[in-house]
Design a protein around this motif. Sequence first.
Motif, PDB file in Angstrom:
ATOM      1  N   ASN A 131     -12.121  13.149   2.229  1.00 41.25           N
ATOM      2  CA  ASN A 131     -12.746  14.180   2.509  1.00 41.25           C
ATOM      3  C   ASN A 131     -13.175  14.065   1.560  1.00 41.25           C
ATOM      4  OD1 ASN A 131     -12.806  14.191   5.364  1.00 41.25           O
ATOM      5  ND2 ASN A 131     -11.475  14.410   5.867  1.00 41.25           N
ATOM      6  N   ASP A 132     -11.553  14.220   0.573  1.00 37.40           N
ATOM      7  CA  ASP A 132     -11.444  15.118  -1.136  1.00 37.40           C
ATOM      8  C   ASP A 132     -13.062  13.949  -1.625  1.00 37.40           C
ATOM      9  OD1 ASP A 132      -9.619  16.670  -0.675  1.00 37.40           O
ATOM     10  OD2 ASP A 132      -8.404  16.102  -1.873  1.00 37.40           O
ATOM     11  N   VAL A 133     -13.575  12.961  -1.291  1.00 34.49           N
ATOM     12  CA  VAL A 133     -14.109  11.709  -2.241  1.00 34.49           C
ATOM     13  C   VAL A 133     -15.852  12.459  -2.089  1.00 34.49           C
ATOM     14  CG1 VAL A 133     -15.023   9.682  -2.517  1.00 34.49           C
ATOM     15  CG2 VAL A 133     -12.805  10.469  -2.806  1.00 34.49           C
ATOM     16  N   LEU A 134     -15.285  12.115  -0.802  1.00 35.86           N
ATOM     17  CA  LEU A 134     -17.007  12.634   0.319  1.00 35.86           C
ATOM     18  C   LEU A 134     -17.564  14.546  -0.408  1.00 35.86           C
ATOM     19  CD1 LEU A 134     -16.564  11.895   3.646  1.00 35.86           C
ATOM     20  CD2 LEU A 134     -17.964  10.871   1.694  1.00 35.86           C
ATOM     21  N   ASN A 135     -16.291  15.115  -1.122  1.00 31.56           N
ATOM     22  CA  ASN A 135     -16.677  16.765  -1.587  1.00 31.56           C
ATOM     23  C   ASN A 135     -16.987  16.438  -2.709  1.00 31.56           C
ATOM     24  OD1 ASN A 135     -16.248  17.594   1.503  1.00 31.56           O
ATOM     25  ND2 ASN A 135     -14.440  18.321   0.941  1.00 31.56           N
TER      26      ASN A 135
ATOM     27  N   PRO B 206       0.850  -1.239   0.109  1.00 33.93           N
ATOM     28  CA  PRO B 206      -0.131   0.113   0.263  1.00 33.93           C
ATOM     29  C   PRO B 206       1.070   1.480   0.069  1.00 33.93           C
ATOM     30  CG  PRO B 206      -1.092  -1.348   0.925  1.00 33.93           C
ATOM     31  CD  PRO B 206       0.050  -1.920   0.519  1.00 33.93           C
ATOM     32  N   LEU B 207       2.262   0.982   0.209  1.00 36.71           N
ATOM     33  CA  LEU B 207       2.978   2.549   0.466  1.00 36.71           C
ATOM     34  C   LEU B 207       3.308   3.019  -1.185  1.00 36.71           C
ATOM     35  CD1 LEU B 207       5.569   1.101   2.730  1.00 36.71           C
ATOM     36  CD2 LEU B 207       3.576   3.191   3.000  1.00 36.71           C
ATOM     37  N   ALA B 208       2.536   1.785  -2.216  1.00 33.99           N
ATOM     38  CA  ALA B 208       3.297   2.754  -3.226  1.00 33.99           C
ATOM     39  C   ALA B 208       1.463   2.756  -3.987  1.00 33.99           C
ATOM     40  CB  ALA B 208       3.450   0.981  -4.430  1.00 33.99           C
ATOM     41  N   LEU B 209       0.983   3.062  -3.553  1.00 32.04           N
ATOM     42  CA  LEU B 209      -0.283   2.645  -4.183  1.00 32.04           C
ATOM     43  C   LEU B 209      -1.173   3.905  -3.470  1.00 32.04           C
ATOM     44  CD1 LEU B 209      -1.301  -1.545  -3.782  1.00 32.04           C
ATOM     45  CD2 LEU B 209      -0.667   0.080  -5.462  1.00 32.04           C
ATOM     46  N   TYR B 210      -2.374   4.531  -4.268  1.00 31.65           N
ATOM     47  CA  TYR B 210      -3.368   5.464  -3.299  1.00 31.65           C
ATOM     48  C   TYR B 210      -3.757   5.099  -2.441  1.00 31.65           C
ATOM     49  CZ  TYR B 210      -4.160   7.321  -8.223  1.00 31.65           C
ATOM     50  OH  TYR B 210      -3.504   7.883  -8.909  1.00 31.65           O
ATOM     51  N   PRO B 211      -3.744   5.787  -0.968  1.00 29.99           N
ATOM     52  CA  PRO B 211      -4.040   6.034   0.242  1.00 29.99           C
ATOM     53  C   PRO B 211      -5.548   5.494   0.459  1.00 29.99           C
ATOM     54  CG  PRO B 211      -3.916   8.359  -0.329  1.00 29.99           C
ATOM     55  CD  PRO B 211      -3.454   7.414  -1.822  1.00 29.99           C
ATOM     56  N   TYR B 212      -5.860   4.230  -0.548  1.00 30.13           N
ATOM     57  CA  TYR B 212      -6.992   3.849   0.054  1.00 30.13           C
ATOM     58  C   TYR B 212      -7.601   3.680   1.543  1.00 30.13           C
ATOM     59  CZ  TYR B 212     -11.723   1.060  -1.369  1.00 30.13           C
ATOM     60  OH  TYR B 212     -12.911   1.043  -1.366  1.00 30.13           O
ATOM     61  N   ARG B 213      -6.487   3.107   2.199  1.00 32.04           N
ATOM     62  CA  ARG B 213      -6.476   3.010   3.425  1.00 32.04           C
ATOM     63  C   ARG B 213      -5.175   3.298   4.188  1.00 32.04           C
ATOM     64  NH1 ARG B 213     -11.326   2.689   1.686  1.00 32.04           N
ATOM     65  NH2 ARG B 213     -12.711   0.978   1.701  1.00 32.04           N
ATOM     66  N   PRO B 214      -5.112   2.962   5.605  1.00 32.86           N
ATOM     67  CA  PRO B 214      -4.179   3.907   6.493  1.00 32.86           C
ATOM     68  C   PRO B 214      -3.529   2.103   6.285  1.00 32.86           C
ATOM     69  CG  PRO B 214      -6.337   4.582   7.286  1.00 32.86           C
ATOM     70  CD  PRO B 214      -6.260   3.624   6.573  1.00 32.86           C
TER      71      PRO B 214
ATOM     72  N   GLU C 160      -7.681   9.699   5.605  1.00 36.19           N
ATOM     73  CA  GLU C 160      -8.810  10.896   5.539  1.00 36.19           C
ATOM     74  C   GLU C 160      -8.670  11.944   4.676  1.00 36.19           C
ATOM     75  OE1 GLU C 160      -7.728  12.311   9.848  1.00 36.19           O
ATOM     76  OE2 GLU C 160      -7.935  10.446  10.643  1.00 36.19           O
ATOM     77  N   PHE C 161      -7.915  12.435   4.184  1.00 35.66           N
ATOM     78  CA  PHE C 161      -7.710  13.686   3.612  1.00 35.66           C
ATOM     79  C   PHE C 161      -8.050  13.385   2.077  1.00 35.66           C
ATOM     80  CE2 PHE C 161      -3.529  15.322   5.640  1.00 35.66           C
ATOM     81  CZ  PHE C 161      -4.423  15.721   6.201  1.00 35.66           C
ATOM     82  N   TRP C 162      -7.892  12.046   0.862  1.00 38.71           N
ATOM     83  CA  TRP C 162      -8.586  11.569  -0.201  1.00 38.71           C
ATOM     84  C   TRP C 162      -9.875  11.219   0.921  1.00 38.71           C
ATOM     85  CZ3 TRP C 162      -8.100   5.946  -2.843  1.00 38.71           C
ATOM     86  CH2 TRP C 162      -8.328   6.818  -4.164  1.00 38.71           C
TER      87      TRP C 162
ATOM     88  N   SER D 230       0.500  12.681  -2.910  1.00 34.20           N
ATOM     89  CA  SER D 230       0.627  14.596  -2.927  1.00 34.20           C
ATOM     90  C   SER D 230      -0.172  14.685  -1.318  1.00 34.20           C
ATOM     91  CB  SER D 230      -0.388  14.712  -3.314  1.00 34.20           C
ATOM     92  OG  SER D 230      -1.334  14.265  -4.264  1.00 34.20           O
ATOM     93  N   TYR D 231      -1.280  13.757  -1.051  1.00 34.24           N
ATOM     94  CA  TYR D 231      -1.440  13.009  -0.212  1.00 34.24           C
ATOM     95  C   TYR D 231      -0.503  13.124   1.260  1.00 34.24           C
ATOM     96  CZ  TYR D 231      -5.906  13.594  -2.143  1.00 34.24           C
ATOM     97  OH  TYR D 231      -7.282  13.968  -2.972  1.00 34.24           O
ATOM     98  N   LEU D 232       0.270  11.709   0.977  1.00 32.16           N
ATOM     99  CA  LEU D 232       1.820  11.578   1.980  1.00 32.16           C
ATOM    100  C   LEU D 232       1.710  12.223   2.588  1.00 32.16           C
ATOM    101  CD1 LEU D 232       1.872   9.501   3.989  1.00 32.16           C
ATOM    102  CD2 LEU D 232       3.872   8.394   2.126  1.00 32.16           C
TER     103      LEU D 232
END
Length: 769
Positions: A592-596, A518-526, A588-590, A558-560
């Motif tokens: 929140n962006d999705v929920l927005n 997951p360190l290589a991928l989108y921050p889908y989960r912590p 959490e940032f991602w 960028s999120y990380l």
Amino acid sequence: MKYLNPKIIGFFLLVLLSITLVYLRFKPYVDQPNSSFFDLYSDGFKNYATTIYHIKFDSTYMHYEGMNYPYGEHVLFTDCQPILSNTLKFISRNIVDVSDYTVAIVNLTMLFSFVLCSIFLYLIFNRLKLPIWYNILISLGLTFLAPQLYRVIGHYGLAHSFVVPAMLYFLMRFEEKRSWTLSAVTAVFIILTAQLHFYFFAISAVMITVYFFFYWLRNFSGQLTGKLALHYGIQVFTPLIFLQLWSNWGDTVRDRPSLPLGFLDFRAFAEGIFTGSKIPFWQWIDRNIIDIRDLNMENEAFVGTVATIFALGMIIRWSIRRFHKPFLPYVESDFLRNLFPAIFIILLFSLGLPFTLPGMSSLLDHLGPFRQFRGLGRFAWAFYFGWNIIVWYSLYQLAANAKKNWIKGLILVPALSLLAYESFYFAKASYFPPWKDERLIKSRFETSENYWFKNIDIDRYQAVLPIPYYHIGSENFEFGPLGDQLRFSLIPGWHFGIPSLGVFMSRNSHTQTLEHLPLALYPYRPVELLSRLPNQKPLLVVIDRVQRGNAAAKNDYSYLMRQGKLLYADDLVELYELSLDATIKAAEFWRNDVLNGWNYARQHFVLKNSFYVPDSSTALIQVDFDDQKSEKIYQGKGAFEAPLEKVIPVWEGKLPSVSNTLSVWVYMGEDQHPRINFKGWEIDTEGNEKLIAHNGSRFDVKALDSKGWGYVEFPISVSNLEHRVRLELECKQMLVDKVWIDELLIRPQGKSVFSQQGDWVMYDNYWFR
């Protein structure tokens, strides 16, 4: 007097000449061995880095801690040449510290192995009673034409070309006298060289097995069978037991990949054995006469043009005589009688036989642990040395039997000239000027203007996080290091013993891979791994600025890095401090962006079949598989479950747009499951099919969930919207009972969609509470 013995003089002359030729061929590496690098980017640099870290910083002789933090790895899976690195580790700990000279020792040991190669060839030809002058010339020529010469660019353990001729020499001595001492020496030799590279055990064991078989056939008796079995047990089973104990001693990993990829991809090819892609003569033939396929060093073990011509001559001679005479004209030596059929069988094996024969590929499924040795082409090294021993012995006997000197010269002079020509050009082709990097020389790095750690307290950090993140060795995923990132990320470990979360090794644990990837991928989960690290020290992030953009398709980080504290920057690299809760905040940032985005979509998008889409013309296809019972489910009430087949149909229908993005969740929680691929076929009105999509899920995964499911995305386009499309799973190189996928979504390329299902918001097939 004894010291005037011509054979001894010839021996020292050979050693002098071989050292001279090695020096001339590798002069920069000999003149500056501690600052000249054969490779700075891939396997070769990894060999340096793991060896240095193991010698300087590892707490034990068995375990390497420099990568795959916090787990590390058994030294046999790191390419750190344990017999060499552990010897240097012992010397540095107990006698004198030589660790700062590790690069020089690795380089010079590898180069001296070519001298040893010529020595063992000399000893073999000497026992075949060839003249000293002739022996020296062919021993040197064969050494510098040996396929392992090319391994100096990356596989340092495999570059030790003396191993195979040494084994042939031991077999020759065994043919002369069955000695218990010789068998014990052979066993010790195999144990030691297997810790240069484990393939040397496999190659040596195969050579002994096949040679002993033909030795037994030629000398069959009940008494011999028992004694030969005991010798075989000493030479093969003793090293096998020792190496098994060594590899399992202290190794807690129980889920290494059981089915390495590419078993037949790395076999030898006939063109690679009998034609030379590195030789100008063969390059001219390739351009002007016959097309010779492009091969790599795993597929090649060129025996030399002389050996190729000799093979053709023997085939023609044998066929003219209607196969009644022996294939070889000069086989007075019992060693050569057994050697020829043995190396012929090994050659066939290296070519992939019998597995490449029609209908025989299923035999691969029954190889068990032997599938770990997928580099079949490497077994052709036994044929290279064995066949050349036969050829050059036979050529001399042919010349010796000639009645006129000019005929002798006509046989030997062109042959020796051709050997010299080809060995020169092969050695030239395998030469690369040394790489240099002042950052790897600590004393120079510390005094340079671009010293990274001038204002950094290195003891504050528990591990390095490389960005872009890389992970190589799982056999199930492929996230290779880009550009300079491997070297940059290992420099803190190289100098200060700071381990890396990155992985560039072999046969890694699947569970540990799923924790790291997951360190290589989108921050889908912590990233749950970070919550289990041994302390709360922050991470030292090393970013390759040039390559970060190239990784943006999977994760732009960028999120990380919103949580990162800049420590150092220059044109190539950035160093940041990152707290362990950064991945929690990134997720959490991602979210929140999705929920927005979801809130925006509900106000401005068009609601269409429970999906919010950008405009009314947007169509999409969703298959949730909720009507299918399944042992494993990602979302909803069901998932697609199927018994393993090579090809499994999944869906058929019309695509919503000409250009589309297909996303799907694939179960990847167990070994081999990430190897599922998707193939899309466009079917026109007349039933003709065309392949329009063929992905590799192990490359195309963009997110991992903690339940073992991976998000896979790839484009799929069709030439005509009226044409139907069939989507199917391709399950090659897998031996599992069942496969699972879930939540298939096909949407027009470039258009995002949202929907709500219960407590979940779905954004482009990503799911958020």
